[in-house]
Scaffold this active site. Structure first.
Site, mmCIF file in Angstrom:
data_model
loop_
_atom_site.group_PDB
_atom_site.id
_atom_site.type_symbol
_atom_site.label_atom_id
_atom_site.label_comp_id
_atom_site.label_asym_id
_atom_site.label_seq_id
_atom_site.Cartn_x
_atom_site.Cartn_y
_atom_site.Cartn_z
ATOM 1 N N ASP A 49 16.048 11.600 -11.805
ATOM 2 C CA ASP A 49 15.977 12.126 -10.398
ATOM 3 C C ASP A 49 15.074 13.264 -10.632
ATOM 4 O O ASP A 49 14.021 13.792 -9.895
ATOM 5 C CB ASP A 49 16.862 11.971 -9.517
ATOM 6 C CG ASP A 49 16.793 12.890 -8.143
ATOM 7 O OD1 ASP A 49 15.906 12.201 -7.467
ATOM 8 O OD2 ASP A 49 17.409 13.937 -7.798
ATOM 9 N N GLU A 121 15.161 5.525 -11.348
ATOM 10 C CA GLU A 121 15.352 6.852 -11.887
ATOM 11 C C GLU A 121 16.088 6.764 -13.136
ATOM 12 O O GLU A 121 15.652 7.672 -14.095
ATOM 13 C CB GLU A 121 16.028 7.464 -10.677
ATOM 14 C CG GLU A 121 15.654 7.782 -9.472
ATOM 15 C CD GLU A 121 16.502 8.406 -8.543
ATOM 16 O OE1 GLU A 121 16.072 8.969 -7.391
ATOM 17 O OE2 GLU A 121 17.600 8.411 -8.485
#
Length: 226
Positions: A49, A121
């Protein structure tokens, strides 16, 4: 550890050949099947992320050198939000190689937006740890593609714009009502109606209530502005 044929094919789809295959396997391992010796992808998701955020922040700054922070923030949010990550995951068929427990597989886990977004992610983090930031940036830029150039349209918050339109005309905020829910429990589709106090309304269908509300607001805004 060598990658299986399906994981090699997935590596080809994302355009990265892993020097440490275990990183990819971990990135694709959901908590429903993890063990003490087979960790899940949550820590990689956390890192990925942040890597994605840095890549996108650099990209939108480079794309528009005159944009203010207020203009950049919604563009950034549109590019890094879970829905976008899940869309990219679907394009590379990440769901087909997710490692899930039986109960998660039976409930349609390979198609769930949250699982796909989280795993995308984690894959970003795996590439970053395997080959460094430049490799991760190259993959992200390639997979996100035209989204970066067209993000201004995606970043427009239709619900906020519709509320501002209503307030400018001394109306109360628009209302949003779920008028239908279709499909199986593991993959529902929501139909949302957006309505103004003057009676104008529009509906939209999407896989999440949030997306359906935004689409309905956009449709209604287009109607009243056009």
């Amino acid at each position: 550890m060598k990658l299986s044929a399906d994981l090699k094919a997935f590596s080809d789809r994302i355009g990265h050949r892993f020097q440490t295959p275990d990183l990819l396997i971990r990135a694709l391992t959901h908590g429903s099947i993890s063990t003490d010796t087979r960790p899940d992808n949550q820590r990689l998701e956390f890192l990925g992320d942040r890597v994605l955020g840095l890549v996108m922040a650099e990209a939108i700054l480079a794309a528009d050198k005159a944009a203010s922070e207020g203009q950049l923030a919604p563009r950034f949010n549109a590019l890094v939000r879970k829905e976008t990550c899940a869309d990219v995951a679907r394009e590379v068929d990440l769901g087909a190689v997710l490692k899930l427990g039986r109960s998660e597989m039976m409930s349609g886990g390979r198609r769930k937006q949250a699982l796909l977004g989280d795993a995308m992610e984690a894959v970003i983090a795996a590439v970053y740890l395997d080959a460094g930031f430049e490799a991760a940036r190259a993959m992200i830029t390639r997979l996100w593609g035209d989204r970066i150039a067209t993000v201004e349209e995606d970043a427009r918050d239709a619900k906020t714009a519709l509320q501002e339109w209503a307030q400018a005309r001394k109306m109360p905020p628009p209302s949003y009502t779920e008028v239908a829910r279709d499909g199986p429990d593991h993959a529902p589709e929501f139909t949302i109606e957006a309505r103004l106090a003057n009676g104008e309304a529009a509906t939209a269908k999407a896989r999440s209530k949030r997306a359906a509300e935004q689409d309905a607001a956009r449709a209604l805004l287009d109607r009243v502005e056009g």
